[in-house]
Design an enzyme around this catalytic site. Structure first.
Site, PDB file in Angstrom:
ATOM      1  N   HIS C 258      56.034  19.432  57.541  1.00  0.00           N
ATOM      2  CA  HIS C 258      55.191  19.127  56.198  1.00  0.00           C
ATOM      3  C   HIS C 258      56.091  18.520  55.458  1.00  0.00           C
ATOM      4  O   HIS C 258      57.246  19.188  55.068  1.00  0.00           O
ATOM      5  CB  HIS C 258      54.602  20.536  55.829  1.00  0.00           C
ATOM      6  CG  HIS C 258      53.558  20.009  54.910  1.00  0.00           C
ATOM      7  ND1 HIS C 258      53.748  19.713  53.440  1.00  0.00           N
ATOM      8  CD2 HIS C 258      52.137  20.119  55.001  1.00  0.00           C
ATOM      9  CE1 HIS C 258      52.443  19.538  52.937  1.00  0.00           C
ATOM     10  NE2 HIS C 258      51.644  19.977  53.768  1.00  0.00           N
ATOM     11  N   ARG C 279      50.346  13.994  47.007  1.00  0.00           N
ATOM     12  CA  ARG C 279      50.543  12.584  47.443  1.00  0.00           C
ATOM     13  C   ARG C 279      49.479  11.656  47.532  1.00  0.00           C
ATOM     14  O   ARG C 279      49.462  10.447  47.082  1.00  0.00           O
ATOM     15  CB  ARG C 279      51.353  12.604  48.646  1.00  0.00           C
ATOM     16  CG  ARG C 279      53.044  13.087  48.679  1.00  0.00           C
ATOM     17  CD  ARG C 279      53.455  12.905  49.898  1.00  0.00           C
ATOM     18  NE  ARG C 279      52.719  13.462  51.238  1.00  0.00           N
ATOM     19  CZ  ARG C 279      52.618  12.965  52.230  1.00  0.00           C
ATOM     20  NH1 ARG C 279      52.534  11.516  52.130  1.00  0.00           N
ATOM     21  NH2 ARG C 279      51.837  13.526  52.830  1.00  0.00           N
TER      22      ARG C 279
END
Lengths: 429, 113, 595
Positions: C258, C279
């Site tokens: 991740h 993000r």
């Protein structure tokens, strides 16, 4: 920030070795902490285990406040070790870490959570659908029930609330905050079909809550079990008839005959249970004794207060009326008696008329109380009728004070008297 | 055959047992509860004194103050029991009520003397 | 369930005085190892299919507290909306997995997810977030063509596992808490799994459990890396046990990282995740010079690129010496506005705040963090494996996700295949009802001797230190970016760590001995590291989560295959490459699919 860097802390950790037994003790570890804001209590424990004492035992799993395995008492407050940073504690103070209260201690900081799950299980924590529908129920997120339930379903069963509660220890039937919180979320859930059963199971339990909010204060998920308990109490008020008080907190399943019984924890750990049982019995006797004694004392005080005044001997006072010459022989004279009564912290002055009868015989003096023996109105001497008359209800008394007419039940009261230095004194009680 | 080594759990720790920080674990609500019980006992005691020694001002003073204190703490429980106050304000509620009690006390005391 | 205690003194000659010399034996119908989403779904379904089954759950943690399912934040992908379709979910999954998924498993997952989630709502009492009109809310998640992720705030796992654990309480099912399975037991033929050897962590005693069917659902959790997202108590136990039992495994080179694991120097919390949505919302990734380094790696999509590209970009940036002070890169969301960040990512903001990072106003150090193992036991749609009587579900099984897993498909996989396994076990036992099989004689004693060994060694290595070494080796050489030479070095290093682990020393007694458990964890991690490195050597291309610096291209022309492996009799691993069977969708369809 600089204070939090490279600090030294003394960490005191409770130790208990199950192969030795006893009461346990505290061990001290001196640690240098590079950055207190980045160090959790869990990190401290892991560090101590790695570098100072590998036999230290504690329990943890997820390390991000999601599993509720690392509940412990840190500096007197229940908290998750992974959620408490060293910088959250007062600067420079020692750190004391203890296992949770009210659970048997397995080793060091590890407790046996079995009692927690037993209580949880007994309060019917599981959902049972009210209907057979296979589609998720349509419930608006702003509906009353969802607002009420809120985030209370996010309990992670860490046991902090039970440890902080001071009541779980005193009431064997008390399911404790976590179990009641879960019961509340289901009682409020319209999809659930076990309302009556669950209510019967938990209601009695709710009355053991003393509204201390200890559980609410310590909950790492910021849930308020107290609120849940109050809600259940209110529910019971709304629908009292639906409730039958049943045999409370009785396990739903009978324990599986062979399997569960022979679990190691059941036999190896029960010595304290018997011990505690005996101790509890003894405590109960003592408490009963103390209760009886204090009831007697309190009862005594009240009884003394109620009966005391009438039993007490009150000293007689002599109240000076006037010089003897002031009362002409063969006449009935009325005089106001000025009585000063000591009463508590102040003195009251009572002015009261008295009747003095002086006959020709010098020894024959009578001092009458002017209060009518019927209801206490003041009587006066009627010269023409030769009678004492009461204006209130027509009572009448003769010269000797005997009743001649009307309602008075007995003759007029007389004061005892004394003659001293030429003065007449009435004896007042 | 040698018996297996027994391991023994320790009985549960009591609240505050072996806890040098015991006072820290006593939260506001717990003090409220505790003081209500203490004031109840005090009321019985002062009430007894009051009946036997009716007009002694110090006893009157103590009785009144314990009664008022006990009453506001009882009021707190009622407000919380019936959800009349959001539990979020539980700690400030106590302060407000005690303040209110002090006010009532002063009014009564002024009224007497 | 029959419990018996038998004395087998001869097995414990070495440590007779010091330790318990009893072994307890249990026979049961179904043994379930693990207590996360997959295990609980399996238990509930098996019990409901036949309430007469005797089911025994053993879990390493307290009930319902272990397992990664509880730690799920995002949610569960499922087709519920009329405009969505199983077809789309399947294609998203295959696209995410870079076509090497077992299509039958993927198909089963997407199709069965719908009834599974409905059962969880209506039968088990989960309550997921709702739309304003009262229907179940579905949020968008990376890599999906439709907003199909069912969730409960950002703590979906707690809701699922708490409700399922309560349902287990409701049924008459035995649970052994803090009991860990150390190895699967095999019968004399060597082809049947007949239970497992269980260690009671609390008092250090072993229990030999024999069962007619065994379900392995411990969950994986690649905690054998420097930074990892699963809880530290997870230690790929299931995969290690499968390896030692010589079960056929697949896709073990596929370890997902991740991109935004929090860095907290010196803390065990390091590696815990910051949500991907950050993000997605436009947060920047910066190196030590404050540059948006994605310009170098993916100038088109920048930070909104896929997980794997983001991970490798950060990793290469760190390797190139442009790491921030804490050893990672920075994620910076401050330009989005503090209010926006605090409102949309409250969980992440508070996780950062605990460590005095201000996510809404300052850059926060992050690093790629080991997250999920796509590989595992090769199973069929009924969770059956290459060994008779053994079922595997959840992260211990491989094939569903191919080379990369979509966010939200992990818990979906666990719940669906847990449910499949439960039904299959009930069905299997209805057909194969007979005596509880016995394990090969002496096997349990032999294993116990092996696991008790570190107590006898007077001067040995420290398991904590070895674990750290293994983590570093894996991180540097079998991690985000791999090369052939690194991998072969890593295999040697892993072997030498394995050798030292045999000489580890454990102090103290066997009651609640945490270093001893770390050592057992370590043995599992070593075995899994071997499988991952060996498998990664053989895939000389880049695909999904598997990135080879020396072969940076995905070579669909070179052949689309899976790597299967099985431990041989002498301890060496036998590998086999098999072409992917495109049983539902052809390679061409997959390649052309655009969401």
């Amino acid at each position: 920030m600089s204070k939090a860097l490279n600090s030294r802390r003394l960490v005191k950790i409770y130790r208990y070795d199950p192969s030795v037994g006893g009461n346990g003790h505290f061990d001290q570890f001196d640690l240098n902490i590079e950055d207190e804001t980045k160090t959790t209590i869990l990190d401290l424990l892991i560090r101590i285990q790695k570098t100072q004492d590998p036999t230290l035992a504690f329990r943890y799993a997820c390390r991000v406040n999601m599993c509720g395995s690392c509940g412990m008492v840190i500096n007197g407050c229940e908290a998750l070790a992974c959620k408490t940073n060293v910088s959250d504690l007062p600067e420079k103070c020692d750190i004391t870490i203890r296992p949770l209260n009210h659970f048997p201690v397995i080793k060091d900081l590890v407790v046996d959570m079995k009692p927690f799950f037993q209580k949880l299980e007994a309060s019917i924590p599981y959902f049972d659908p009210v209907d057979e529908s296979m589609e998720p129920a349509v419930i608006r997120p702003d509906s009353k029930e969802r607002n009420l339930i809120g985030l209370a379903t996010e309990c992670i069963q860490c046991g902090c609330c039970v440890s902080s509660c001071t009541m779980v220890n005193y009431h064997e039937n008390y399911a404790g905050p976590a179990a009641l919180n879960r019961a509340f979320t289901l009682l409020a859930d319209s999809r659930d079909g076990l309302y009556d059963l669950r209510m019967n199971q938990v209601l009695e339990s709710c009355y053991h809550c003393r509204t201390e909010f200890n559980c609410t204060e310590v909950c790492p998920k910021e849930i308020s079990p107290t609120r849940a308990i109050k809600y259940i109490q209110l529910l019971a008020l709304k629908e009292p008839r639906r409730l039958k008080r049943q045999n409370l907190l009785k396990p739903i399943h009978e324990e599986k005959t062979s399997g569960k019984e022979s679990l190691p924890s059941a036999d190896s750990g029960c010595n304290w249970l018997i011990e505690q049982h005996n101790r509890r019995k003894f405590l109960k006797q003592i408490i009963f004794g103390i209760g009886t004694a204090s009831a007697l004392v309190v009862g005594g005080v009240i009884a003394a207060a109620a009966i005391g005044p009438s039993l007490k001997r009150i000293p007689k006072r002599l109240v000076r009326l006037d010089k003897l010459e002031a009362f002409p022989v063969g006449k009935v004279s009325t005089i106001v008696m000025n009585d000063i009564v000591p009463n508590g912290f102040y003195k009251s002055e009572i002015k009261k008329p008295v009747i003095v009868v002086r006959r020709s015989d010098p020894d024959k003096i009578v001092v009458f109380n002017t209060s009518c023996t019927h209801l206490g109105c003041t009587v006066h001497w009627d010269e023409s009728k030769k009678q004492y008359m009461c204006a209130c209800h027509g009572g009448a008394f003769d010269e000797e004070g005997n009743v001649t007419a009307g309602p008075p039940p007995r003759p007029l009261d007389r004061y005892a008297f004394k003659v001293e230095d030429g003065y007449l004194f009435a004896e007042v009680v | 055959m040698e018996q297996s080594r027994k391991i023994q759990f320790r009985g549960p720790m009591k609240w505050g047992e072996l806890d040098p920080n015991r006072r820290r674990s006593t939260h506001v609500g717990m003090w409220a509860w505790l003081w209500q019980r203490i004031s109840a006992v005090a009321i019985i005691f002062f009430l007894g004194l009051h009946i036997t020694r009716t007009y002694i001002p110090i006893i009157q003073f103590l009785l009144l103050i314990t009664v008022v204190f006990h009453a506001v703490l009882g009021l707190r429980v009622i407000l919380l029991d019936f959800n009349l106050i959001n539990i979020r304000y539980r700690n400030s509620l106590l302060g407000v009520l005690v303040g209110l009690g002090a006010l009532i006390f002063m009014i009564i005391w002024k009224g007497i003397y | 369930m029959i419990w018996e205690t038998s004395c087998r003194a001869e097995a414990f000659e070495g440590c007779k005085e010091k330790f318990v010399n009893m072994i307890r034996k249990v026979k049961t119908d179904v043994l379930v190892i693990g207590m996360g989403g997959a295990a609980e779904m399996a238990v509930l379904n098996a019990y409901d299919a036949n309430p007469d089954l005797e089911i025994l759950i053993v879990t390493k943690a307290l009930r319902g507290k272990g397992g990664c399912s509880r730690m799920v934040q995002g949610g569960l992908n499922v087709v519920l909306h009329s405009k969505d379709s199983h077809e789309k979910h399947l294609m998203d999954t295959l696209k995410g997995g870079q076509y090497i998924n077992d299509q039958q498993l993927a198909m089963t997952m997407v199709e069965q997810a719908t009834p599974t989630i409905k059962e969880m709502e209506t039968k088990y009492g989960c309550f997921f977030d709702r739309n304003p009109d009262g229907t179940v809310h579905q949020k968008p998640f990376a890599g999906q063509s439709f907003d199909r992720t069912v969730h409960k705030g950002d703590l979906t796992g707690i809701e699922i596992i708490s409700r399922l654990t309560e349902q287990v309480m409701k049924r008459d099912i035995s649970v052994l808490e803090e009991h860990r399975a150390v190895d699967l037991l095999i019968d004399t033929t060597g082809e049947q799994v007949v239970g497992a050897l269980i260690l009671d962590i609390k008092n250090g005693e072993f229990i030999e459990v024999n069962a007619k069917a065994t379900l392995l659902a411990t969950g994986g959790g690649p905690t054998h890396y420097r930074f990892f997202a699963p809880g530290p108590e997870k230690s790929v136990d299931g995969l290690g046990m499968l390896y030692r039992a010589a079960v056929v495994m697949r896709d073990m080179e596929m370890v997902q990282f991740h991109p935004t694991g929090l860095i907290i120097p010196g803390s065990v919390v390091a590696g815990s995740l910051l949500e991907e949505g950050l993000r997605g919302a436009g947060a920047h990734m910066l190196n030590i010079h404050g540059e948006r380094f994605m310009e170098r790696y993916d100038p088109e999509k920048m930070e909104r690129t896929t997980r794997d590209i983001m991970c490798r970009s950060s990793y290469l940036e760190i390797q190139a010496g442009r790491a921030c002070r804490e050893g990672g890169v920075h994620i910076d969301a401050s330009h989005l506005g503090a209010e926006f960040v605090e409102k949309n990512f409250p969980g992440m903001v508070s996780r950062c705040r605990q460590f005095k990072y201000d996510l809404a106003r300052q850059p926060v150090p992050v690093s790629p963090s080991a997250h999920y193992i796509m590989g595992g036991a090769a199973i069929d749609v009924n969770c059956r494996t290459s060994m008779e009587r053994l079922f595997v579900a959840g992260e211990d099984a491989g094939g569903v996700h191919g080379a990369n897993r979509l966010g939200g498909n992990g818990i979906c996989d666990s719940c669906v295949f847990g449910r499949q396994a439960g039904k299959a076990i009930a069905h299997y036992l209805a057909k194969n009802d007979g005596q509880v099989p016995e394990s090969a004689s002496g096997m349990a004693e032999q294993l116990i001797n092996r696991y008790m060994k570190p107590f006898e060694i007077a001067d040995g290595t420290d398991p904590f230190e070895l674990r750290d070494r293994l983590r570093e080796t894996n991180w540097n050489k079998v991690g985000v970016a791999r090369t052939g030479s690194d991998l072969s070095e890593a295999i040697d290093e892993i072997d030498s760590i394995a050798g030292m682990a045999e000489n580890a020393r454990i102090a103290g007694l066997n009651t609640y001995n945490m270093p001893w458990n770390v050592w057992i964890d370590l043995l599992n991690m070593i075995d899994v590291s071997k499988m991952v490195a060996g498998s990664a050597m053989l895939r000389e291309e880049t695909r999904g989560a598997h990135f080879r610096l020396d072969c940076p291209d995905q070579r669909d022309d070179y052949g689309i295959f899976n790597i299967f492996q099985k431990r041989g009799a002498n301890g060496t691993i036998r590998y086999e490459k098999k072409s992917v069977a495109f049983s539902f969708r052809s390679l061409d369809q997959c390649q052309k699919y655009k969401k």
